[in-house]
Design a protein around this motif. Structure first.
Motif, PDB file in Angstrom:
ATOM      1  N   CYS A 278     -40.323  51.203 -13.646  1.00 13.88           N
ATOM      2  CA  CYS A 278     -40.637  51.303 -15.124  1.00 13.88           C
ATOM      3  C   CYS A 278     -40.355  52.485 -15.874  1.00 13.88           C
ATOM      4  O   CYS A 278     -40.653  52.889 -16.877  1.00 13.88           O
ATOM      5  CB  CYS A 278     -42.322  51.216 -15.219  1.00 13.88           C
ATOM      6  SG  CYS A 278     -42.961  52.382 -14.083  1.00 13.88           S
ATOM      7  N   THR A 279     -39.446  53.419 -15.168  1.00 14.14           N
ATOM      8  CA  THR A 279     -38.915  54.571 -15.804  1.00 14.14           C
ATOM      9  C   THR A 279     -37.544  54.218 -16.539  1.00 14.14           C
ATOM     10  O   THR A 279     -37.615  54.635 -17.652  1.00 14.14           O
ATOM     11  CB  THR A 279     -38.618  55.445 -14.464  1.00 14.14           C
ATOM     12  OG1 THR A 279     -39.549  55.602 -13.839  1.00 14.14           O
ATOM     13  CG2 THR A 279     -38.154  56.763 -15.305  1.00 14.14           C
ATOM     14  N   ILE A 280     -36.788  53.533 -16.033  1.00 18.82           N
ATOM     15  CA  ILE A 280     -35.556  53.085 -16.620  1.00 18.82           C
ATOM     16  C   ILE A 280     -35.815  52.525 -18.013  1.00 18.82           C
ATOM     17  O   ILE A 280     -36.438  51.406 -17.906  1.00 18.82           O
ATOM     18  CB  ILE A 280     -34.635  52.325 -15.666  1.00 18.82           C
ATOM     19  CG1 ILE A 280     -34.418  53.308 -14.434  1.00 18.82           C
ATOM     20  CG2 ILE A 280     -33.197  52.253 -16.361  1.00 18.82           C
ATOM     21  CD1 ILE A 280     -33.830  54.800 -14.693  1.00 18.82           C
ATOM     22  N   GLY A 281     -35.174  53.006 -18.994  1.00 22.32           N
ATOM     23  CA  GLY A 281     -35.373  52.172 -20.481  1.00 22.32           C
ATOM     24  C   GLY A 281     -36.149  52.654 -21.196  1.00 22.32           C
ATOM     25  O   GLY A 281     -36.624  52.346 -22.452  1.00 22.32           O
ATOM     26  N   ASN A 282     -37.333  53.659 -20.535  1.00 18.08           N
ATOM     27  CA  ASN A 282     -38.216  54.227 -21.368  1.00 18.08           C
ATOM     28  C   ASN A 282     -37.902  55.655 -21.946  1.00 18.08           C
ATOM     29  O   ASN A 282     -37.402  56.326 -21.258  1.00 18.08           O
ATOM     30  CB  ASN A 282     -39.592  54.234 -20.602  1.00 18.08           C
ATOM     31  CG  ASN A 282     -39.901  52.581 -20.417  1.00 18.08           C
ATOM     32  OD1 ASN A 282     -39.989  51.839 -21.509  1.00 18.08           O
ATOM     33  ND2 ASN A 282     -40.457  52.457 -19.358  1.00 18.08           N
ATOM     34  N   ARG A 283     -38.684  56.011 -22.745  1.00 14.57           N
ATOM     35  CA  ARG A 283     -38.620  57.608 -23.451  1.00 14.57           C
ATOM     36  C   ARG A 283     -39.738  58.146 -22.520  1.00 14.57           C
ATOM     37  O   ARG A 283     -40.726  57.795 -22.433  1.00 14.57           O
ATOM     38  CB  ARG A 283     -39.209  57.432 -24.825  1.00 14.57           C
ATOM     39  CG  ARG A 283     -38.511  58.825 -25.427  1.00 14.57           C
ATOM     40  CD  ARG A 283     -38.724  58.716 -26.987  1.00 14.57           C
ATOM     41  NE  ARG A 283     -38.969  59.901 -27.655  1.00 14.57           N
ATOM     42  CZ  ARG A 283     -37.577  60.765 -27.602  1.00 14.57           C
ATOM     43  NH1 ARG A 283     -36.603  60.285 -27.541  1.00 14.57           N
ATOM     44  NH2 ARG A 283     -37.756  62.041 -28.304  1.00 14.57           N
ATOM     45  N   ILE A 284     -39.260  59.166 -21.770  1.00 14.81           N
ATOM     46  CA  ILE A 284     -39.980  59.915 -20.880  1.00 14.81           C
ATOM     47  C   ILE A 284     -40.017  61.454 -21.327  1.00 14.81           C
ATOM     48  O   ILE A 284     -39.239  61.974 -21.787  1.00 14.81           O
ATOM     49  CB  ILE A 284     -39.797  59.523 -19.352  1.00 14.81           C
ATOM     50  CG1 ILE A 284     -38.418  60.149 -19.289  1.00 14.81           C
ATOM     51  CG2 ILE A 284     -39.735  58.299 -19.172  1.00 14.81           C
ATOM     52  CD1 ILE A 284     -37.914  60.248 -17.853  1.00 14.81           C
ATOM     53  N   LYS A 285     -41.217  62.144 -20.425  1.00 10.34           N
ATOM     54  CA  LYS A 285     -41.025  63.489 -20.513  1.00 10.34           C
ATOM     55  C   LYS A 285     -40.795  64.134 -19.020  1.00 10.34           C
ATOM     56  O   LYS A 285     -41.520  63.463 -18.230  1.00 10.34           O
ATOM     57  CB  LYS A 285     -42.494  64.142 -21.211  1.00 10.34           C
ATOM     58  CG  LYS A 285     -42.671  65.603 -21.266  1.00 10.34           C
ATOM     59  CD  LYS A 285     -43.941  65.742 -22.078  1.00 10.34           C
ATOM     60  CE  LYS A 285     -44.408  67.016 -21.525  1.00 10.34           C
ATOM     61  NZ  LYS A 285     -45.718  67.370 -22.362  1.00 10.34           N
ATOM     62  N   GLY A 295     -36.776  62.556 -23.509  1.00  9.12           N
ATOM     63  CA  GLY A 295     -35.480  61.512 -23.686  1.00  9.12           C
ATOM     64  C   GLY A 295     -35.746  60.329 -23.147  1.00  9.12           C
ATOM     65  O   GLY A 295     -36.679  60.079 -22.424  1.00  9.12           O
ATOM     66  N   LYS A 296     -34.585  59.376 -23.316  1.00  6.74           N
ATOM     67  CA  LYS A 296     -34.558  58.174 -22.792  1.00  6.74           C
ATOM     68  C   LYS A 296     -34.102  58.095 -21.452  1.00  6.74           C
ATOM     69  O   LYS A 296     -32.954  58.567 -21.184  1.00  6.74           O
ATOM     70  CB  LYS A 296     -33.921  57.080 -23.470  1.00  6.74           C
ATOM     71  CG  LYS A 296     -33.913  55.608 -23.053  1.00  6.74           C
ATOM     72  CD  LYS A 296     -33.078  54.828 -24.151  1.00  6.74           C
ATOM     73  CE  LYS A 296     -33.265  53.511 -23.723  1.00  6.74           C
ATOM     74  NZ  LYS A 296     -32.347  52.462 -24.528  1.00  6.74           N
ATOM     75  N   ILE A 319     -32.910  66.295 -10.943  1.00 12.58           N
ATOM     76  CA  ILE A 319     -33.097  66.018  -9.598  1.00 12.58           C
ATOM     77  C   ILE A 319     -34.690  66.008  -9.084  1.00 12.58           C
ATOM     78  O   ILE A 319     -34.833  65.054  -8.182  1.00 12.58           O
ATOM     79  CB  ILE A 319     -32.519  67.143  -8.744  1.00 12.58           C
ATOM     80  CG1 ILE A 319     -30.809  67.287  -9.047  1.00 12.58           C
ATOM     81  CG2 ILE A 319     -32.415  67.267  -7.424  1.00 12.58           C
ATOM     82  CD1 ILE A 319     -30.187  68.441  -8.634  1.00 12.58           C
ATOM     83  N   SER A 320     -35.475  66.843  -9.533  1.00 11.90           N
ATOM     84  CA  SER A 320     -36.969  66.863  -9.291  1.00 11.90           C
ATOM     85  C   SER A 320     -37.666  67.098 -10.318  1.00 11.90           C
ATOM     86  O   SER A 320     -37.536  68.139 -11.029  1.00 11.90           O
ATOM     87  CB  SER A 320     -37.027  67.862  -8.131  1.00 11.90           C
ATOM     88  OG  SER A 320     -38.312  67.818  -7.887  1.00 11.90           O
ATOM     89  N   ALA A 321     -38.678  66.276 -10.735  1.00 14.88           N
ATOM     90  CA  ALA A 321     -39.571  66.753 -11.831  1.00 14.88           C
ATOM     91  C   ALA A 321     -40.850  65.712 -11.773  1.00 14.88           C
ATOM     92  O   ALA A 321     -40.836  64.746 -11.031  1.00 14.88           O
ATOM     93  CB  ALA A 321     -38.967  66.433 -13.319  1.00 14.88           C
ATOM     94  N   ASP A 322     -41.594  66.142 -12.459  1.00 13.51           N
ATOM     95  CA  ASP A 322     -42.937  65.188 -12.876  1.00 13.51           C
ATOM     96  C   ASP A 322     -42.534  64.646 -13.994  1.00 13.51           C
ATOM     97  O   ASP A 322     -42.189  65.028 -14.874  1.00 13.51           O
ATOM     98  CB  ASP A 322     -44.009  66.030 -13.172  1.00 13.51           C
ATOM     99  CG  ASP A 322     -44.859  66.492 -11.685  1.00 13.51           C
ATOM    100  OD1 ASP A 322     -44.761  65.746 -10.818  1.00 13.51           O
ATOM    101  OD2 ASP A 322     -45.515  67.611 -11.649  1.00 13.51           O
ATOM    102  N   ILE A 323     -42.941  62.977 -14.104  1.00 19.51           N
ATOM    103  CA  ILE A 323     -42.473  62.374 -15.019  1.00 19.51           C
ATOM    104  C   ILE A 323     -43.772  61.962 -15.859  1.00 19.51           C
ATOM    105  O   ILE A 323     -44.798  61.328 -15.171  1.00 19.51           O
ATOM    106  CB  ILE A 323     -41.543  61.189 -14.586  1.00 19.51           C
ATOM    107  CG1 ILE A 323     -40.174  61.379 -13.976  1.00 19.51           C
ATOM    108  CG2 ILE A 323     -41.287  60.217 -15.741  1.00 19.51           C
ATOM    109  CD1 ILE A 323     -39.551  62.353 -14.754  1.00 19.51           C
ATOM    110  N   GLU A 324     -43.922  61.847 -17.101  1.00 20.43           N
ATOM    111  CA  GLU A 324     -44.874  61.258 -17.775  1.00 20.43           C
ATOM    112  C   GLU A 324     -44.040  60.091 -18.845  1.00 20.43           C
ATOM    113  O   GLU A 324     -43.120  60.285 -19.264  1.00 20.43           O
ATOM    114  CB  GLU A 324     -45.581  62.366 -18.876  1.00 20.43           C
ATOM    115  CG  GLU A 324     -46.599  63.137 -17.845  1.00 20.43           C
ATOM    116  CD  GLU A 324     -46.901  64.374 -18.839  1.00 20.43           C
ATOM    117  OE1 GLU A 324     -47.634  64.062 -19.932  1.00 20.43           O
ATOM    118  OE2 GLU A 324     -46.671  65.555 -18.549  1.00 20.43           O
ATOM    119  N   LEU A 325     -44.881  59.168 -18.590  1.00 13.06           N
ATOM    120  CA  LEU A 325     -43.974  57.785 -19.546  1.00 13.06           C
ATOM    121  C   LEU A 325     -44.659  57.947 -20.887  1.00 13.06           C
ATOM    122  O   LEU A 325     -45.683  58.150 -20.830  1.00 13.06           O
ATOM    123  CB  LEU A 325     -44.655  56.747 -18.723  1.00 13.06           C
ATOM    124  CG  LEU A 325     -44.018  56.283 -17.203  1.00 13.06           C
ATOM    125  CD1 LEU A 325     -44.563  55.230 -16.708  1.00 13.06           C
ATOM    126  CD2 LEU A 325     -42.365  56.397 -17.478  1.00 13.06           C
TER     127      LEU A 325
END
Ligand code: BTN
Length: 325
Positions: A278-285, A295-296, A319-325
């Motif tokens: 659900c990450t790919i294709g979405n704008r995220i932080k 970015g996307k 490489i390593s991060a916390d992602i917010e959708l």
């Protein structure tokens, strides 16, 4: 009591599904007496198994206890190596810590460490991982693939794919993969993956694959701090899930997909991962240790690194991060 025979009986009862299996058949196949079969059945009843027993037709399994007892997991196993060695305890500090010790002492490829409750369960970045008694699956698999250390992070993606397949097979629910190591249902986290390794400079000695799944939690089981972000398979499905059956399926897919990865490389796993993400294709932080990028998410590299298309048109590799959708 000879436990391998108990595994064999439980295995046959599960395999028979809705057909009764006679005491004589069990006695013949396992080369034991009818009285011995009867004694094993009594022991299983004491452990919480319920049968419909008729004189003519035999035993029909009605209910099995929701325990992670190795006899039940082994009865359901479809693997060659994974889960053939199981270390099971009611309570452990962390399956991950124990698995590290066992790996150092030479534990075999596929050894499973699993418990009902962890008192010091840990997640990525040394965060606490809540592991309530009897509710979830808290497990670590010791894997000994013949790979170089730089490949170890890809096993997080192998595990994410294996887990989505196993969860779908057992529950019919399709979780979404959030890069790099979470499985979500309706946007809420139900599963976390923690990949650690023991390695020499050019060779992995062991990968310790930690998996935590919220299985039979009800909403009130989650503490205040995670109630708004966590969910369980039971909440999503509306009924209890047999944890041992899910563990057996996870071991099956973990063995199959890691074998495929070692033999054929990352390409097929990458495709399956992207399909379920659900990450790919979405704008995220993406918040890394030092910076935040928005970015996307356009893909992952062959090393499982996330590619972010920034607003200035450049690609940032994370490489390593916390992602917010
Ligand atoms: C994460 O999402 O940060 C990863 C969570 C991993 C939790 C599992 S539970 C079994 C194993 N033992 C631990 O202490 N952690 C992992």
């Amino acid at each position: 009591m000879n436990t391998p025979i108990k595994y064999e009986i439980v295995k046959r009862l599960f395999a028979a599904k809705d057909k009764p299996i006679s005491g004589q058949q069990l006695a013949d196949e396992l080369q034991i007496s009818r009285t011995a079969v009867w004694k094993y059945m009594k022991q299983l009843e004491e452990e919480g198994y319920e049968f419909e027993a008729t004189r003519k037709k035999g035993y029909l399994l009605q209910k099995s206890p929701d325990t992670l007892d190795p006899s039940k997991i082994k009865a359901l196993l479809e693997t060659e190596r994974f889960g053939r060695e199981i270390i099971y305890e009611e309570s452990l500090t962390s399956t991950q810590t124990i698995a590290h010790q066992l790996a150092q002492e030479g534990a075999l490829d596929g050894t499973l460490v699993i418990c009902e409750e962890q008192t010091e369960g840990r997640g990525r970045l040394m965060r606490e991982w809540k592991s309530q008694k009897g509710k979830g699956i808290w497990m670590s698999i010791i894997m000994r693939p013949d790979v170089a250390p730089y490949q170890a992070p890809q096993f997080t993606l192998v595990a994410a794919v294996a887990l989505t397949y196993a969860i779908f097979d057992v529950t019919g629910v399709s979780p979404a993969i959030k890069w790099p190591n979470d499985l979500l249902i309706n946007g809420m986290k139900c599963t976390g993956i923690l990949t650690e390794m023991q390695a020499d400079p050019d060779r992995v000695n062991a990968i310790i694959m930690g998996i935590g799944i919220n299985v039979n939690h009800q909403q009130e089981d989650f503490g205040e701090e995670i109630a708004s972000i966590a969910t369980s398979l039971r909440i999503s499905l509306g009924k209890e899930i047999d944890r041992a059956a899910l563990v057996a399926k996870i071991l099956y897919y973990m063995e199959a997909f890691s074998k495929q990865y070692v033999a054929e490389g990352f390409e097929k796993i990458k495709t399956l991962w992207e399909k379920n993400s659900c990450t790919i294709g979405n704008r995220i932080k993406a918040t890394t240790l030092r910076e935040t990028f928005i970015g996307k998410a356009v893909g992952i590299t062959k090393d499982g690194v996330l590619q972010l298309l920034l607003d200035d048109g450049t690609i940032k590799e994370i490489i390593s991060a916390d992602i917010e959708l």
